[in-house]
Write a protein that holds these residues in place. Structure first.
Motif, PDB file in Angstrom:
ATOM      1  N   UNK A 207       0.861  -1.179   0.000  1.00  0.00           N
ATOM      2  CA  UNK A 207       0.000   0.000   0.000  1.00  0.00           C
ATOM      3  C   UNK A 207       0.902   1.236   0.000  1.00  0.00           C
ATOM      4  N   UNK A 208       0.687   2.116  -0.947  1.00  0.00           N
ATOM      5  CA  UNK A 208       1.506   3.327  -1.001  1.00  0.00           C
ATOM      6  C   UNK A 208       1.355   4.131   0.277  1.00  0.00           C
ATOM      7  N   UNK A 209       0.146   4.278   0.743  1.00  0.00           N
ATOM      8  CA  UNK A 209      -0.121   4.863   2.060  1.00  0.00           C
ATOM      9  C   UNK A 209      -0.446   3.731   3.011  1.00  0.00           C
ATOM     10  N   UNK A 210       0.405   3.540   4.005  1.00  0.00           N
ATOM     11  CA  UNK A 210       0.215   2.432   4.945  1.00  0.00           C
ATOM     12  C   UNK A 210      -1.144   2.542   5.624  1.00  0.00           C
ATOM     13  N   UNK A 211      -1.871   1.446   5.731  1.00  0.00           N
ATOM     14  CA  UNK A 211      -3.200   1.494   6.365  1.00  0.00           C
ATOM     15  C   UNK A 211      -3.180   1.907   7.834  1.00  0.00           C
ATOM     16  N   UNK A 212      -2.040   1.751   8.484  1.00  0.00           N
ATOM     17  CA  UNK A 212      -1.931   2.196   9.860  1.00  0.00           C
ATOM     18  C   UNK A 212      -2.317   1.163  10.890  1.00  0.00           C
TER      19      UNK A 212
END
Length: 215
Positions: A207-212
């Motif tokens: 994921x380019x933006x980590x889901x957290x």
């Protein structure tokens, strides 16, 4: 096998010893063959068409993944889309993947799906890493991933999904693996463990933006 060579890892490690006896049932083989549109010409020449119960060969190992996908929910007869993905993931795979084909591949991918609609031959090809570098539960997760592609959802940032909210193949794969790790039935703890590990690896790398979060 069809000009490609591979050595199967230990059947106990991958879970193929557990699932092998389950797939070696003519009624299941006949059902899976029709439900997933297998063709002899895509699974002969060493891929296992003539030895379906040989868990060292790709066809038996693919059927193990299909068995896991279809019978891991406690109430596996419930495939309603209003329930969780462990219940309906198998239905989505059947409804969206047009055909399953075995190929050698170049060693860089587990699978590839071609879509395109009218006048385009749609298929999902499974490659040597799918058969020999994944345990049974991970093969099931890969089929869910490819079915999302078959349903029309490509990655939107190279081989990554831009975000969890994009709701792409990597999210669906993580969801199925996570539910399997938490609630999977008729399986083993090691296969649930590797499913959780794979889900967290995907979260951290695809994921380019980590889901957290992790599972």
């Amino acid at each position: 096998m069809a000009n490609c060579n591979a050595v199967a890892p230990g059947l106990e490690t991958t879970g193929d010893d557990l699932y092998g006896a389950r797939i070696c049932d003519q009624a299941f083989i006949d059902w899976a063959w029709d439900a997933h549109d297998f063709d002899e010409g895509d699974w002969d020449e060493g891929f296992g068409f003539d030895a379906v119960c040989d868990m060292n060969l790709p066809l038996g190992r693919t059927l193990a993944g299909i068995w896991c996908l279809n019978y891991s929910a406690e109430d596996y007869m419930n495939e309603d889309y209003g329930s969780d993905i462990l219940q309906w993931g198998c239905r989505y795979v059947r409804e969206n993947i047009d055909e399953l084909d075995a190929r050698c591949g170049d060693g860089t991918a587990f699978a590839r799906t071609q879509t395109g609609g009218l006048f385009v031959d749609e298929w999902t090809e499974l490659y040597l890493p799918f058969f020999y570098e994944q345990g049974v539960s991970l093969r099931a997760g890969t089929l869910v991933h490819e079915s999302r592609h078959a349903g029309g959802k490509d990655h939107d940032d190279g081989n990554n999904d831009s975000s969890w909210e994009y709701n792409g193949s990597w999210r669906w794969q993580v969801c199925w693996l996570s539910w399997f790790a938490a609630r999977g039935q008729r399986t083993s703890e090691p296969l649930k463990t590797i499913a959780r590990q794979r889900a967290n690896f995907i979260i951290d790398t695809h994921f380019t933006t980590h889901p957290g979060f992790s599972v």
